[in-house]
Write an enzyme that holds these catalytic residues in place. Sequence first.
Site, PDB file in Angstrom:
ATOM      1  N   SER A 146      11.790 -31.794   4.518  1.00 19.66           N
ATOM      2  CA  SER A 146      13.327 -32.230   4.499  1.00 19.66           C
ATOM      3  C   SER A 146      14.720 -31.024   4.776  1.00 19.66           C
ATOM      4  O   SER A 146      14.271 -30.637   5.769  1.00 19.66           O
ATOM      5  CB  SER A 146      13.634 -32.485   3.095  1.00 19.66           C
ATOM      6  OG  SER A 146      14.151 -33.233   2.882  1.00 19.66           O
ATOM      7  N   ASP A 202       9.772 -43.175   7.841  1.00 18.41           N
ATOM      8  CA  ASP A 202      10.421 -41.793   7.587  1.00 18.41           C
ATOM      9  C   ASP A 202      12.496 -42.111   8.050  1.00 18.41           C
ATOM     10  O   ASP A 202      12.569 -41.335   8.731  1.00 18.41           O
ATOM     11  CB  ASP A 202      10.444 -40.391   7.893  1.00 18.41           C
ATOM     12  CG  ASP A 202      11.325 -39.642   7.039  1.00 18.41           C
ATOM     13  OD1 ASP A 202      12.494 -39.998   5.647  1.00 18.41           O
ATOM     14  OD2 ASP A 202      10.054 -38.365   7.173  1.00 18.41           O
ATOM     15  N   HIS A 252       9.447 -40.471   3.785  1.00 20.72           N
ATOM     16  CA  HIS A 252       9.901 -39.110   3.594  1.00 20.72           C
ATOM     17  C   HIS A 252       9.357 -38.631   2.669  1.00 20.72           C
ATOM     18  O   HIS A 252       9.060 -37.146   2.458  1.00 20.72           O
ATOM     19  CB  HIS A 252      11.118 -39.467   3.503  1.00 20.72           C
ATOM     20  CG  HIS A 252      11.954 -37.964   2.863  1.00 20.72           C
ATOM     21  ND1 HIS A 252      11.747 -36.744   4.860  1.00 20.72           N
ATOM     22  CD2 HIS A 252      12.864 -37.435   2.442  1.00 20.72           C
ATOM     23  CE1 HIS A 252      12.605 -35.578   4.415  1.00 20.72           C
ATOM     24  NE2 HIS A 252      12.833 -35.995   3.358  1.00 20.72           N
TER      25      HIS A 252
END
Length: 272
Positions: A146, A202, A252
């Site tokens: 991330s 994602d 994600h």
Amino acid sequence: MRLVALLVSLFPSASAYEWFYGNVTLFHSESSYCDVDNYLMRNYSGPLSGFIPTVSIKDKLHDTHGYIGYQPITQSIAVAFRGSESVSNWLSDLNAVMTDYPNCQGCQVHKGFYTAEQAVFLQVKNEVDRLLSKYPDYQVLVTGHSLGAALATLTAVDLRSEGIDNVNMFSYGSPRVGNTAFANFYSSLLGNNTNRITHHKDIVPHTPMHERFTHISREYYQPNDSVTLIECNGNEDPKCSYQWHITSVDDHLKYLGLAMGNSESACIQVLK
């Protein structure tokens, strides 16, 4: 040597993806979500067995966290960045203002990511230099998930620009970091030492918008929840993550079977 055999056997072979170090960085990216105050006091196990943390990365102003250390059994030095876990991190994520990147002409990068990375880069470089002076043959693995993936992307290219050759970058669920000129510059420096992993739908790899930002190349795409990666072509392969218009937050939060973004589960995963 039993651990080495385990690391190689955990995932299937692939023609280009480096599964051995990929597995190590996957667990580093996950474990970076553990309590930041305990990075240097934990016992690392599983694929991280024998890992010795040496420095905790911490910048209160930008809420940037991670750790550096080395693992003799894999002959690697790891730089792991934590992903988004606070309001201030998300504000950094969403601030899609661009700024000039000084190491190449015409290059621009996400201002929030670059400011956060530069706040800790000197600390990171000094420790990597120190460890390389002791272990010059070790590979330098820079990783994160991330927001941590964006910081890893910038740190890897900055370390390489500083003359460190054996840098390998593994990012998981990374947003776009810079413009096309930056993406091309990145490929010219790191080449095959770049590994940008995406998972199915994602949402984060679709941000910021493609109008101004372009992904770096060397994407490896996980098409579903199986432990499989497909080698993609170019920067924005329409057969990989870029094909989706309806995206998913859930995709994600899980990569190659590991839950990401949960500090409690990350600590459980790697504690003996």
